[in-house]
Design a protein around this motif. Structure first.
Motif, PDB file in Angstrom:
ATOM      1  N   ALA A 139       0.814  -1.219   0.000  1.00 14.09           N
ATOM      2  CA  ALA A 139       0.000   0.000   0.000  1.00 14.09           C
ATOM      3  C   ALA A 139       0.849   1.272   0.000  1.00 14.09           C
ATOM      4  O   ALA A 139       0.410   2.302  -0.503  1.00 14.09           O
ATOM      5  N   ASN A 140       2.066   1.214   0.564  1.00 14.02           N
ATOM      6  CA  ASN A 140       2.910   2.414   0.574  1.00 14.02           C
ATOM      7  C   ASN A 140       4.124   2.278  -0.344  1.00 14.02           C
ATOM      8  O   ASN A 140       5.151   2.906  -0.139  1.00 14.02           O
ATOM      9  N   CYS A 141       3.974   1.448  -1.376  1.00 19.40           N
ATOM     10  CA  CYS A 141       5.019   1.239  -2.382  1.00 19.40           C
ATOM     11  C   CYS A 141       4.652   1.967  -3.674  1.00 19.40           C
ATOM     12  O   CYS A 141       3.479   2.026  -4.060  1.00 19.40           O
ATOM     13  N   THR A 142       5.654   2.489  -4.344  1.00 17.60           N
ATOM     14  CA  THR A 142       5.433   3.225  -5.584  1.00 17.60           C
ATOM     15  C   THR A 142       4.895   2.332  -6.716  1.00 17.60           C
ATOM     16  O   THR A 142       4.239   2.820  -7.627  1.00 17.60           O
ATOM     17  N   GLN A 143       5.144   1.026  -6.646  1.00 11.76           N
ATOM     18  CA  GLN A 143       4.690   0.096  -7.685  1.00 11.76           C
ATOM     19  C   GLN A 143       3.186  -0.177  -7.610  1.00 11.76           C
ATOM     20  O   GLN A 143       2.576  -0.591  -8.572  1.00 11.76           O
ATOM     21  N   TYR A 144       2.606   0.033  -6.435  1.00 10.21           N
ATOM     22  CA  TYR A 144       1.197  -0.280  -6.162  1.00 10.21           C
ATOM     23  C   TYR A 144       0.323   0.872  -6.647  1.00 10.21           C
ATOM     24  O   TYR A 144       0.528   2.006  -6.248  1.00 10.21           O
ATOM     25  N   THR A 145      -0.643   0.569  -7.504  1.00  8.90           N
ATOM     26  CA  THR A 145      -1.419   1.648  -8.125  1.00  8.90           C
ATOM     27  C   THR A 145      -2.903   1.653  -7.775  1.00  8.90           C
ATOM     28  O   THR A 145      -3.681   2.336  -8.429  1.00  8.90           O
ATOM     29  N   ALA A 146      -3.299   0.928  -6.754  1.00  8.83           N
ATOM     30  CA  ALA A 146      -4.712   0.920  -6.354  1.00  8.83           C
ATOM     31  C   ALA A 146      -5.055   2.215  -5.625  1.00  8.83           C
ATOM     32  O   ALA A 146      -4.171   2.941  -5.161  1.00  8.83           O
ATOM     33  N   LYS A 147      -6.344   2.477  -5.508  1.00  9.65           N
ATOM     34  CA  LYS A 147      -6.794   3.644  -4.762  1.00  9.65           C
ATOM     35  C   LYS A 147      -6.492   3.445  -3.282  1.00  9.65           C
ATOM     36  O   LYS A 147      -6.472   2.317  -2.787  1.00  9.65           O
ATOM     37  N   ALA A 148      -6.253   4.543  -2.583  1.00  9.94           N
ATOM     38  CA  ALA A 148      -5.988   4.478  -1.148  1.00  9.94           C
ATOM     39  C   ALA A 148      -7.135   3.768  -0.435  1.00  9.94           C
ATOM     40  O   ALA A 148      -8.298   4.007  -0.719  1.00  9.94           O
ATOM     41  N   GLY A 149      -6.789   2.884   0.468  1.00 13.80           N
ATOM     42  CA  GLY A 149      -7.793   2.160   1.240  1.00 13.80           C
ATOM     43  C   GLY A 149      -8.257   0.850   0.617  1.00 13.80           C
ATOM     44  O   GLY A 149      -8.970   0.083   1.250  1.00 13.80           O
ATOM     45  N   ALA A 150      -7.848   0.576  -0.625  1.00 12.30           N
ATOM     46  CA  ALA A 150      -8.248  -0.669  -1.294  1.00 12.30           C
ATOM     47  C   ALA A 150      -7.522  -1.847  -0.644  1.00 12.30           C
ATOM     48  O   ALA A 150      -6.368  -1.722  -0.238  1.00 12.30           O
TER      49      ALA A 150
ATOM     50  N   SER B 295      -6.672  -4.583  -2.180  1.00 11.74           N
ATOM     51  CA  SER B 295      -5.706  -5.109  -3.148  1.00 11.74           C
ATOM     52  C   SER B 295      -5.749  -4.234  -4.388  1.00 11.74           C
ATOM     53  O   SER B 295      -6.673  -3.445  -4.570  1.00 11.74           O
ATOM     54  N   GLY B 296      -4.725  -4.405  -5.222  1.00 12.50           N
ATOM     55  CA  GLY B 296      -4.687  -3.623  -6.447  1.00 12.50           C
ATOM     56  C   GLY B 296      -3.507  -4.002  -7.309  1.00 12.50           C
ATOM     57  O   GLY B 296      -2.659  -4.808  -6.912  1.00 12.50           O
ATOM     58  N   PRO B 297      -3.426  -3.415  -8.506  1.00 10.33           N
ATOM     59  CA  PRO B 297      -2.374  -3.739  -9.464  1.00 10.33           C
ATOM     60  C   PRO B 297      -0.982  -3.316  -8.997  1.00 10.33           C
ATOM     61  O   PRO B 297      -0.821  -2.294  -8.348  1.00 10.33           O
TER      62      PRO B 297
ATOM     63  N   PHE C  65       4.677  -6.878 -10.884  1.00 10.52           N
ATOM     64  CA  PHE C  65       4.103  -8.175 -11.239  1.00 10.52           C
ATOM     65  C   PHE C  65       3.205  -8.086 -12.463  1.00 10.52           C
ATOM     66  O   PHE C  65       2.211  -8.785 -12.581  1.00 10.52           O
ATOM     67  N   GLY C  66       3.535  -7.199 -13.369  1.00  7.41           N
ATOM     68  CA  GLY C  66       2.796  -7.093 -14.624  1.00  7.41           C
ATOM     69  C   GLY C  66       1.346  -6.698 -14.457  1.00  7.41           C
ATOM     70  O   GLY C  66       0.502  -7.093 -15.252  1.00  7.41           O
ATOM     71  N   GLY C  67       1.041  -5.937 -13.426  1.00  4.60           N
ATOM     72  CA  GLY C  67      -0.320  -5.467 -13.215  1.00  4.60           C
ATOM     73  C   GLY C  67      -1.213  -6.441 -12.470  1.00  4.60           C
ATOM     74  O   GLY C  67      -2.391  -6.168 -12.264  1.00  4.60           O
ATOM     75  N   LYS C  68      -0.679  -7.586 -12.045  1.00  2.00           N
ATOM     76  CA  LYS C  68      -1.491  -8.513 -11.253  1.00  2.00           C
ATOM     77  C   LYS C  68      -1.833  -7.852  -9.929  1.00  2.00           C
ATOM     78  O   LYS C  68      -1.080  -7.020  -9.425  1.00  2.00           O
ATOM     79  N   ASP C  69      -2.969  -8.226  -9.359  1.00  2.00           N
ATOM     80  CA  ASP C  69      -3.393  -7.669  -8.080  1.00  2.00           C
ATOM     81  C   ASP C  69      -2.600  -8.280  -6.932  1.00  2.00           C
ATOM     82  O   ASP C  69      -2.458  -9.497  -6.843  1.00  2.00           O
ATOM     83  N   VAL C  70      -2.097  -7.410  -6.075  1.00  2.00           N
ATOM     84  CA  VAL C  70      -1.400  -7.834  -4.867  1.00  2.00           C
ATOM     85  C   VAL C  70      -2.163  -7.316  -3.659  1.00  2.00           C
ATOM     86  O   VAL C  70      -2.937  -6.366  -3.765  1.00  2.00           O
ATOM     87  N   ALA C  71      -1.935  -7.908  -2.520  1.00  2.00           N
ATOM     88  CA  ALA C  71      -2.586  -7.475  -1.283  1.00  2.00           C
ATOM     89  C   ALA C  71      -1.957  -6.162  -0.816  1.00  2.00           C
ATOM     90  O   ALA C  71      -0.733  -6.013  -0.834  1.00  2.00           O
ATOM     91  N   ALA C  72      -2.789  -5.225  -0.391  1.00  2.00           N
ATOM     92  CA  ALA C  72      -2.289  -3.942   0.106  1.00  2.00           C
ATOM     93  C   ALA C  72      -1.376  -4.139   1.307  1.00  2.00           C
ATOM     94  O   ALA C  72      -0.421  -3.391   1.497  1.00  2.00           O
ATOM     95  N   LYS C  73      -1.641  -5.163   2.111  1.00  2.00           N
ATOM     96  CA  LYS C  73      -0.823  -5.410   3.293  1.00  2.00           C
ATOM     97  C   LYS C  73       0.347  -6.361   3.002  1.00  2.00           C
ATOM     98  O   LYS C  73       1.021  -6.819   3.911  1.00  2.00           O
ATOM     99  N   GLY C  74       0.617  -6.615   1.718  1.00  2.00           N
ATOM    100  CA  GLY C  74       1.707  -7.500   1.319  1.00  2.00           C
ATOM    101  C   GLY C  74       3.034  -6.769   1.221  1.00  2.00           C
ATOM    102  O   GLY C  74       3.138  -5.573   1.522  1.00  2.00           O
ATOM    103  N   TRP C  75       4.068  -7.507   0.783  1.00  2.00           N
ATOM    104  CA  TRP C  75       5.401  -6.937   0.611  1.00  2.00           C
ATOM    105  C   TRP C  75       6.214  -7.824  -0.326  1.00  2.00           C
ATOM    106  O   TRP C  75       6.007  -9.038  -0.394  1.00  2.00           O
ATOM    107  N   CYS C  76       7.173  -7.229  -1.050  1.00  2.00           N
ATOM    108  CA  CYS C  76       8.143  -7.982  -1.848  1.00  2.00           C
ATOM    109  C   CYS C  76       9.429  -7.165  -1.950  1.00  2.00           C
ATOM    110  O   CYS C  76       9.470  -6.004  -1.546  1.00  2.00           O
ATOM    111  N   MET C  77      10.475  -7.773  -2.506  1.00  2.00           N
ATOM    112  CA  MET C  77      11.783  -7.110  -2.606  1.00  2.00           C
ATOM    113  C   MET C  77      11.780  -5.923  -3.567  1.00  2.00           C
ATOM    114  O   MET C  77      12.714  -5.119  -3.548  1.00  2.00           O
ATOM    115  N   ALA C  78      10.762  -5.775  -4.389  1.00  2.00           N
ATOM    116  CA  ALA C  78      10.694  -4.646  -5.324  1.00  2.00           C
ATOM    117  C   ALA C  78      10.124  -3.397  -4.646  1.00  2.00           C
ATOM    118  O   ALA C  78       9.945  -2.364  -5.283  1.00  2.00           O
TER     119      ALA C  78
END
Length: 100
Positions: A63-74, A76-78, A82-95
């Protein structure tokens, strides 16, 4: 009887509507996806192994990563990593990169 012009108009609108629905429903990224494994993606950042991934810091989430493009509060989002796949807002990865 419906005119050819009217028929084509209806078909065009229906096609655009169907396309919008298809694009709006992005695929959900699973933790066992090969790219997710390569980038250490976890759908719940609290489950990240900080010893294995020293770049992870508590509070860093999709949710606070520049790669995440969902609306605030969502929930999950693209994600660009990961090529636009939906990730969990509360998730994390090395990118993860702090959102400006």
């Amino acid at each position: 009887m419906i005119s050819r012009r009217r028929f084509m108009s209806i078909v065009s609108v229906a096609s655009v509507g169907a396309l919008s629905v298809r694009t709006a429903a992005a695929a959900k990224l699973e933790e066992n996806d090969p790219t997710a494994i390569a980038l250490g993606y976890k759908a719940d950042a609290s489950k990240v192994d900080a010893k294995k991934y020293p770049a992870y810091k508590v509070g860093n989430t999709c949710a606070n990563c520049t790669q995440y493009t969902a609306k605030a509060g969502a929930a999950s989002g693209p994600c660009g990593a990961f090529g636009g796949k939906d990730v969990a807002a509360k998730g994390w990865c090395m990118a993860w990169v702090k959102k400006a």
